[in-house]
Design a protein around this motif. Structure first.
Motif, PDB file in Angstrom:
ATOM      1  N   LYS A 208      78.016 -67.484  24.987  1.00 34.35           N
ATOM      2  CA  LYS A 208      77.315 -68.356  25.940  1.00 34.35           C
ATOM      3  C   LYS A 208      78.301 -69.072  26.863  1.00 34.35           C
ATOM      4  CE  LYS A 208      73.702 -70.751  24.744  1.00 34.35           C
ATOM      5  NZ  LYS A 208      72.775 -71.682  24.026  1.00 34.35           N
ATOM      6  N   LYS A 209      79.407 -69.528  26.311  1.00 34.80           N
ATOM      7  CA  LYS A 209      80.409 -70.206  27.125  1.00 34.80           C
ATOM      8  C   LYS A 209      80.962 -69.261  28.186  1.00 34.80           C
ATOM      9  CE  LYS A 209      84.738 -72.820  26.827  1.00 34.80           C
ATOM     10  NZ  LYS A 209      84.229 -74.041  27.488  1.00 34.80           N
ATOM     11  N   ALA A 210      81.199 -68.011  27.790  1.00 34.42           N
ATOM     12  CA  ALA A 210      81.719 -67.032  28.737  1.00 34.42           C
ATOM     13  C   ALA A 210      80.723 -66.776  29.869  1.00 34.42           C
ATOM     14  CB  ALA A 210      82.039 -65.728  28.014  1.00 34.42           C
ATOM     15  N   PHE A 211      79.442 -66.680  29.545  1.00 28.62           N
ATOM     16  CA  PHE A 211      78.424 -66.487  30.583  1.00 28.62           C
ATOM     17  C   PHE A 211      78.325 -67.722  31.478  1.00 28.62           C
ATOM     18  CE2 PHE A 211      75.982 -63.287  27.729  1.00 28.62           C
ATOM     19  CZ  PHE A 211      76.786 -62.253  28.186  1.00 28.62           C
ATOM     20  N   LEU A 212      78.438 -68.896  30.885  1.00 31.24           N
ATOM     21  CA  LEU A 212      78.398 -70.126  31.689  1.00 31.24           C
ATOM     22  C   LEU A 212      79.576 -70.194  32.654  1.00 31.24           C
ATOM     23  CD1 LEU A 212      77.232 -72.700  28.991  1.00 31.24           C
ATOM     24  CD2 LEU A 212      75.991 -72.082  31.079  1.00 31.24           C
TER      25      LEU A 212
END
Length: 246
Positions: A192-196
């Motif tokens: 999720k952090k990478a997508f954010l």
């Protein structure tokens, strides 16, 4: 009664075709959950190369593009530059990314392409018959190293997070595992952090996930999880290697 768990919308209905006990299925699920929780399904594009990762074309309910062996980062670069509003990620195995795709991933990372790479490391060529991979452990047996990997003749396992984190451009480089529920939750948070990072127009994110291969390791699924804990994690320690908040 309140329903608190269901199949992610980003996964198609159907029965898994992964080998019994293969954690690719769990990784597929948490990627889909991350996409759903961020409400990204309509703007996400997945790039799939060659290997077990190609089964994502059957399971994910997303826009997807097939790439040649190792070339997923190059295709992802083209998609992201043409459609910068899209969330673009590659889903690659160790036999693909760390061998024939080594040049592609290193240069995409060095350019700071605003994409995400999810790298599944199970230390073996899974789909093609269990050959030694760039990440096969010292002493680990495969069809092409029946006596175990010998560093004098085959070299040592390649550590992709450590290599990529030495480049200046990547904004997030982290290694996770999916051997326990706690580690699975941490891996999903990292995805999720990478997508954010993409949504915030930041640069390249690299997520490595330690997985298993019961079929080619010649072990029961439970034994493979213990092997990850006792062997794989010692060679490939978990952690965040780069996190540029700004």
């Amino acid at each position: 009664m309140e329903k608190i768990y269901s199949r992610p919308e980003s996964i198609n209905k159907g029965i898994s075709g992964y080998c019994p006990g293969c954690m690719h299925s769990t990784i597929t699920k948490i990627v889909a959950q991350a996409i759903d929780e961020l409400q990204l399904r309509e703007k996400t594009v997945c790039i799939l190369p060659v290997g077990c990762s190609t089964l994502g074309a059957v399971y994910w309910n997303l826009d997807m593009i097939a790439a040649s062996h190792g070339r997923a980062p190059a295709v992802a670069t083209g998609v992201k530059r043409c459609k910068p509003e899209s969330v673009v990620f590659t889903y690659q195995g160790d036999g693909d990314l760390a061998s024939i795709g080594m040049s592609e991933i290193m240069h995409a990372a060095n350019r700071g392409e605003k994409i995400t790479t999810i790298f599944v490391n199970n230390s073996i060529y899974g789909m093609t018959g269990g050959q030694m991979a760039p990440t096969t452990l010292v002493g680990q047996k495969s069809t092409t190293s029946p006596l175990g990997r010998n560093p004098e003749t085959e070299g040592y396992p390649i550590k992709m997070c450590e290599l990529i984190s030495q480049l200046q451009s990547p904004v997030y480089v982290a290694r996770f595992a999916v051997d326990t529920p706690a580690h699975i939750n941490q891996a999903k948070a990292g995805i999720k952090k990478a997508f954010l990072n993409q949504l915030n127009n930041k640069g390249f994110s690299f997520i490595e996930i330690l997985s298993n291969c019961p079929t080619n390791w010649g072990m029961s699924p439970l034994d493979t999880l213990e092997y990850i804990k006792e062997k794989t994690m010692k060679e490939f320690p978990l952690g965040v290697f780069r996190d540029k908040e700004d």
